[in-house]
Enzyme design. Structure first.
Site, PDB file in Angstrom:
ATOM      1  N   ARG A  34       0.833  -1.203   0.000  1.00 45.82           N
ATOM      2  CA  ARG A  34       0.000   0.000   0.000  1.00 45.82           C
ATOM      3  C   ARG A  34       0.867   1.253   0.000  1.00 45.82           C
ATOM      4  NH1 ARG A  34      -2.597  -3.718   3.421  1.00 45.82           N
ATOM      5  NH2 ARG A  34      -4.768  -4.188   2.868  1.00 45.82           N
ATOM      6  N   ASP A  56     -10.277  -4.532   8.049  1.00 45.37           N
ATOM      7  CA  ASP A  56      -9.350  -5.503   8.632  1.00 45.37           C
ATOM      8  C   ASP A  56     -10.035  -6.354   9.693  1.00 45.37           C
ATOM      9  OD1 ASP A  56      -7.387  -4.365   7.018  1.00 45.37           O
ATOM     10  OD2 ASP A  56      -6.738  -2.974   8.578  1.00 45.37           O
ATOM     11  N   ARG A 100     -12.135  -8.992   8.069  1.00 46.24           N
ATOM     12  CA  ARG A 100     -11.281 -10.093   7.593  1.00 46.24           C
ATOM     13  C   ARG A 100     -10.802 -10.958   8.758  1.00 46.24           C
ATOM     14  NH1 ARG A 100      -8.179  -6.320   3.057  1.00 46.24           N
ATOM     15  NH2 ARG A 100      -9.648  -6.789   1.354  1.00 46.24           N
ATOM     16  N   HIS A 152      -3.093   0.336   8.700  1.00 49.81           N
ATOM     17  CA  HIS A 152      -3.733  -0.490   7.657  1.00 49.81           C
ATOM     18  C   HIS A 152      -2.663  -0.895   6.651  1.00 49.81           C
ATOM     19  CE1 HIS A 152      -6.822  -2.034   5.048  1.00 49.81           C
ATOM     20  NE2 HIS A 152      -6.564  -1.166   4.088  1.00 49.81           N
TER      21      HIS A 152
END
Length: 308
Positions: A88, A148, A151, A175
């Site tokens: 990211r 998150d 998940r 993140h």
């Protein structure tokens, strides 16, 4: 209740769809820079209205921010998505410029807007929006922890062989693949700690699988995921729009909370009509505190690449 979603790609369109299906907003505006793209997505979504039973009006526009005027909430998904093998953080150079332009354009037409930042690297983009706009920190929210945590719960339910409705868990911290801090010690199955049902090794594997959840999907799909991110964003939007006072982990600007200052990072917050209405302090043990500090250091290193 008017909501703008900037970026009509997979995540933005998914977000708009979930918001519309929940039917709590009067209008959703999709904006994109690609000619006709947002208009096409909006038309396609509106053609599902009678099938999915919603009355939310969805409109699209190519780069015309005047169409977003008087938005209550705006979601920023703009920027390039991850490709397989990318972190990211590698997106920062391109996405910072895009996010800066988008945020200032939105505020020009909607001075009271609450901004939800999705663009990656999300914590750094949230920090950028905080620095360039000067908005109160309750009106700038980074969406990462909600995704998150979803998940994490998926992986917990998978490992437990339990229905997802039985499972609760939270991910705080940055993140990123290395910065996430899944709070395994606090995770429960219908109020019973999950450590009662699985070995420490299996729980550790759940944590690691959660941290690479996005990268796993990027490898499989060839690009970033969109269903779960869109659903996570819609959950935050609904909590604000409907003043639900729901608790989510979100990236927010910290000024001493969790012993961190001048940083945006994921912590539990209460979301209501004013955006972030409270930062919730939870007790962390020494190992969790260390992981949080390590995560913050990683976010700061990415923040240092910004030109603000």
């Amino acid at each position: 209740m008017k909501i703008t979603v900037v970026g009509a790609g997979a995540v933005g369109a998914s977000c708009a769809e979930y918001i519309a299906i929940k039917d709590f907003a009067s209008e959703v505006v999709l904006l994109d820079i690609k000619e006709g793209y947002a208009e096409g997505k909006a038309m396609d979504l509106m053609q599902t209205a009678s099938l999915n039973g919603f009355d939310t009006k969805i409109t699209g526009t190519t780069g015309d921010y005047s169409k977003t005027a008087n938005s209550d909430i705006a979601v920023i998904t703009s920027g390039i998505p991850r490709k397989p093998g990318m972190t990211r953080e590698e997106l920062i150079g391109i996405n910072a410029g895009i996010v800066k332009t988008v945020a200032t354009s939105l505020i020009k037409h909607s001075p009271n807007v609450i901004l939800i930042v999705v663009s990656n690297p999300m914590d750094t983009m949230t920090y950028l929006v905080h620095k360039i706009t000067g908005l109160p920190k309750n009106r700038i929210i980074g969406m990462g922890g909600a995704l998150d945590s979803a998940r994490f719960k998926y992986r917990l339910a998978e490992a437990l062989g339990a229905p997802i409705s039985d499972v609760d868990g939270m991910v705080i911290g940055g993140h990123s693949d290395t910065g996430m801090v899944p709070l395994a010690r606090h995770a429960t199955r219908n109020s019973v700690k999950v450590s009662e049902f699985m070995s420490s090794d299996r729980l550790a594997q759940v944590v690691e699988d959660t941290k690479v959840g996005g990268a796993t999907l990027t490898k499989l799909l060839g690009t970033s995921a969109w269903y779960a991110p869109g659903a996570a964003v819609s959950g935050l939007v609904q909590a604000i729009a409907c003043d639900q006072k729901k608790l989510f982990p979100c990236s927010t600007f910290l000024d001493g909370e969790y012993d961190l200052k001048d940083i945006c990072i994921g912590v539990p917050v209460i979301l209501g009509r004013n955006g972030i209405e409270k930062i919730v302090k939870i007790d962390l043990d020494n190992a969790e505190k260390a992981k949080m500090q390590e995560s913050a250091e990683g976010v700061r290193n990415t923040n240092n690449l910004l030109q603000v």
